[in-house]
Design an enzyme around this catalytic site. Structure first.
Site, PDB file in Angstrom:
ATOM      1  N   SER A 539      -6.698  -8.512 -31.002  1.00 47.66           N
ATOM      2  CA  SER A 539      -7.237  -9.668 -31.678  1.00 47.66           C
ATOM      3  C   SER A 539      -7.821 -10.839 -30.752  1.00 47.66           C
ATOM      4  O   SER A 539      -8.641 -10.338 -29.718  1.00 47.66           O
ATOM      5  CB  SER A 539      -6.532 -10.331 -32.862  1.00 47.66           C
ATOM      6  OG  SER A 539      -7.208 -10.994 -33.599  1.00 47.66           O
ATOM      7  N   ASP A 620     -12.097  -2.793 -39.877  1.00 48.61           N
ATOM      8  CA  ASP A 620     -11.867  -3.894 -39.324  1.00 48.61           C
ATOM      9  C   ASP A 620     -12.979  -4.793 -39.624  1.00 48.61           C
ATOM     10  O   ASP A 620     -13.863  -4.639 -38.851  1.00 48.61           O
ATOM     11  CB  ASP A 620     -11.375  -4.038 -37.899  1.00 48.61           C
ATOM     12  CG  ASP A 620     -10.961  -5.441 -37.246  1.00 48.61           C
ATOM     13  OD1 ASP A 620     -10.723  -6.455 -38.048  1.00 48.61           O
ATOM     14  OD2 ASP A 620     -10.630  -5.593 -36.268  1.00 48.61           O
ATOM     15  N   HIS A 652      -7.564  -4.297 -39.114  1.00 48.06           N
ATOM     16  CA  HIS A 652      -7.362  -5.092 -37.834  1.00 48.06           C
ATOM     17  C   HIS A 652      -5.621  -4.828 -37.337  1.00 48.06           C
ATOM     18  O   HIS A 652      -5.691  -5.040 -36.160  1.00 48.06           O
ATOM     19  CB  HIS A 652      -7.150  -6.554 -38.260  1.00 48.06           C
ATOM     20  CG  HIS A 652      -7.565  -7.515 -37.134  1.00 48.06           C
ATOM     21  ND1 HIS A 652      -8.472  -7.271 -36.392  1.00 48.06           N
ATOM     22  CD2 HIS A 652      -7.003  -8.612 -36.526  1.00 48.06           C
ATOM     23  CE1 HIS A 652      -8.589  -8.464 -35.213  1.00 48.06           C
ATOM     24  NE2 HIS A 652      -7.575  -9.051 -35.574  1.00 48.06           N
TER      25      HIS A 652
END
Length: 677
Positions: A539, A620, A652
């Site tokens: 991320s 995602d 994600h």
């Protein structure tokens, strides 16, 4: 009998010590995970959820367990192949309500504590997502996915049936969200209903509201509750119309259980987030969590106490520079218990309601879900960097901590962990920054070890003293690596100003902290190899890997980028929660183009040279797959050794057990490839 013979016989009777091995990702994935503790009304027992991993079915399985608050008589309550979760005590303490998918639909069930089979309570035509029980045990508040304009539940099932018959599959949108987290929007909303336990017609408390309660994607039963008299429900929703994808204005609403009056907004004045309502046992106060800055998802959660039903409010412990969570009242309604990130730990705290004075109860590790128990004690969940989550009990004054469960005793008896410690160093602007180091299993101070430099996501987050199931530094320690994790500027738990410092500076202060943190670790720990180093992140951490590739290229032998952004400008246009980039980069790309350009990794691709593994999930929608594919394309076109690992069905995060095993096999193999020569 000769003494030597006696000794020999005694030795033979002593069982050989169990053979142990360094902790690895197979051990981690097979571990049982404890959650959702619920203390009984008399405070003497705790029901909880235990998740085990079914590798053959490639999924987790959850069951209900029970243990005394003195640690006595732990026993399994359910063992159905389908999921059982969310235990909730009946007011008399003789039974548990729970959510179960047995029977093919998620519904509320009830289980007698003293024996007997569970019985189904709700038989609704739609799945129940979450539920709460009224104070008298006569009603349930349940959340279900419905079309807001449907007047009855049957309308929803009919509309779904009609849609399934259509040959055309196109969907039309006239506002955002079109998709969120990992799900395309289909017109349905999560609404809170009230239904009698004895049966009857559910009442939609949010009838006509084009909003979700609980909120998505992570809201749960903590976002709504019955009022003390059981005649109304207070719930959380973001009812902001077409601005939903760029608004953090979650509000508290109150609605009568008969649904005859429109929900009334309780937090009209605050345009930021209000959530997690909890009533005091005496019924005189409503506590909840509130942020103060609109559009900022990582603002400090303040504790608000509201007189009930009068409405006068005050901020509790305004000067306490920590973000609270996990609120729970003491039985006498004089104290609020909470958790908060605190210098790389997450302890329990007690807030005196009258004075606002804050007292820390626990110290090291990550503590969660505090609940009062008999004898002026607190039950809570505790874990740390070498201990997965278990139930503990402690006196409210912080003394007498005792472990109640050992849900991973078998695994822990056969694995070895690496030792860990926290250290600090002067980071950006010479401000104190903290980090953790986890030493390799079977550490030898005379050896040199390769480094796994782990970078957390968020960016407003923290690795901290926490046992993680996706990014666990002990997996790297078990493989023979030193793991170092820096809580750079932007991290949580060090005061709100420290967290705020990353805004409009994604590649500035954090990069300097990471560089100085690595230098400090190399100086402090001479067993870390100065040459054999790899950096990994997901991320924001994945973004930072791309940023490092163009701005700190000589630092590492290899890089691992999981779901990281390549192009900040395009990242705005293909994400879903627009409030996030608009806050972080001070506006939209057309209002502040420089804010997106100045720290965008795509601007520095020409300087890339470090081998990189790129990982991305096809579902995602936070950081879309083209960001990962673009990163891999740039690496390949420049002739840089690189590898792409793509999971079509993951979001994600990587959640499926088999995919998690593959993830770790690939990542650890990549690190070995570049550091073991």
């Amino acid at each position: 009998m000769p003494l030597s013979l006696v000794a020999a016989l005694a030795l033979a009777a002593t069982p050989a010590p169990a053979k142990t091995q360094p902790f690895n990702h197979h051990d981690m994935i097979s571990m049982r995970r404890l959650s959702n503790p619920r203390v009984s009304p008399d405070g003497t027992q705790v029901a909880y959820v235990l998740r085990s991993t079914d590798l053959e079915a490639n999924r987790g399985r959850t069951d209900l367990w029970l243990v005394g608050v003195d640690g006595s008589a732990p026993r399994q309550l359910t063992s159905h192949p389908d999921a059982d979760s969310d235990p909730t005590w009946a007011p008399d303490g003789k039974s548990l309500f729970f959510l179960s998918s047995r029977g093919g639909s998620s519904q509320v069930w009830r289980l007698p504590i003293d024996g007997g089979e569970p019985t189904q309570v709700t038989k609704l035509p739609l799945d129940v997502g979450t539920f709460r029980l009224s104070p008298d045990g006569a009603r349930l508040a349940v959340s279900m996915e419905v079309f807001p304009d449907c007047a009855a539940l049957d309308c929803n099932t009919q509309r779904e049936a009609e849609r399934s018959k259509r040959k055309a599959t196109g969907r039309t949108y006239d506002k955002l969200f079109a998709r969120h987290w990992d799900t395309w929007k289909d017109g349905r909303r999560s609404h809170v209903f009230v239904v009698p336990v004895a049966g009857g017609t559910p009442v939609d408390l949010m009838k006509g509201m084009d909003a979700d309660g609980p909120t998505k994607p992570f809201g749960g039963p903590e976002e709504y509750t019955f009022t003390p008299d059981g005649k109304s429900v207070v719930f959380t929703a973001r009812d902001v119309g077409r601005t939903e994808s760029w608004s953090t204005d979650l509000d508290l609403f109150v609605s009568p259980i008969d649904g005859k009056a429109k929900p009334r907004k309780l937090t009209e004045k605050n345009r930021a987030t209000d959530t997690s309502p909890v009533f005091s046992p005496d019924g005189k106060s409503l506590a909840y969590l509130a942020m103060s800055r609109p559009g900022y998802e990582a603002d400090r959660y303040r504790v608000i106490v509201r007189a009930w039903p009068g409405g006068q409010e005050r901020v509790l412990a305004e000067d306490w520079d920590r973000s609270a969570g996990g609120l729970a009242w003491s039985p006498d309604s004089k104290t609020l218990f909470a958790t908060a990130g605190h210098i790389g730990q997450q302890p329990l705290f007690a807030l005196d309601v009258a004075s606002g004075k804050v007292r820390q109860i626990t110290k090291d590790g990550t503590d969660d879900s505090p609940q009062p128990a008999a004898g002026n004690r607190l039950v809570y969940v505790h874990d740390d960097l070498d201990s997965p989550a278990d139930l503990f009990v402690i006196n409210q004054d912080g003394t007498g901590s005792k472990q109640l469960t050992q849900v991973n005793q078998d695994t822990l008896s056969r694995v070895r962990f690496g030792g860990f410690e926290q250290f600090e160093f002067p980071g950006w602007n010479n401000e104190t920054v903290r980090a953790y180091v986890v030493k390799p299993v079977d550490f030898d101070p005379k050896r040199q070890y390769p480094l796994a430099f782990l970078i957390h996501g968020g960016p407003q987050g923290s690795f901290g003293n926490h046992f993680h199931y996706r990014w666990n530094p002990q997996v790297y320690a078990g493989r023979g690596y030193v793991a170092v994790m820096v809580d750079f500027h932007g991290s949580t738990g060090y005061g709100q100003a420290f967290t705020d410092a990353i805004r409009d500076d994604w590649g500035g202060k954090p990069l300097e902290d990471l560089q100085k943190g690595l230098a400090a670790a190399l100086q402090r720990y001479p067993f870390i190899s100065k040459e054999k180093k790899c950096a990994l992140g997901a991320s924001y951490g994945g973004y930072m890997i791309n940023w490092i590739a163009g701005n700190w290229a000589d630092g590492f032998k290899c890089l691992v980028n999981h779901d990281g952004i390549l192009d900040e400008r395009m990242g705005y246009f293909d994400t879903e929660e627009l409030w996030f980039p608009e806050w972080e980069h001070k506006g939209t790309p057309w209002e502040n183009p420089e804010g997106y350009r100045k720290h965008s990794p795509i601007e520095h691709v020409g300087k890339w040279k470090t081998p990189m593994m790129v990982i991305h999930g096809g579902q995602d929608f936070r950081v879309v797959e083209t960001q990962g594919l673009g990163t891999f394309t740039a690496l390949q076109r420049r002739g840089i050794p690189s590898k792409l690992l793509y999971f079509p069905e993951e979001n994600h995060w990587v959640l499926r057990p088999a995919n998690s095993l593959q993830w770790h096999d690939e990542v650890l193999g990549w690190l070995d490839q570049w550091t073991r020569n």
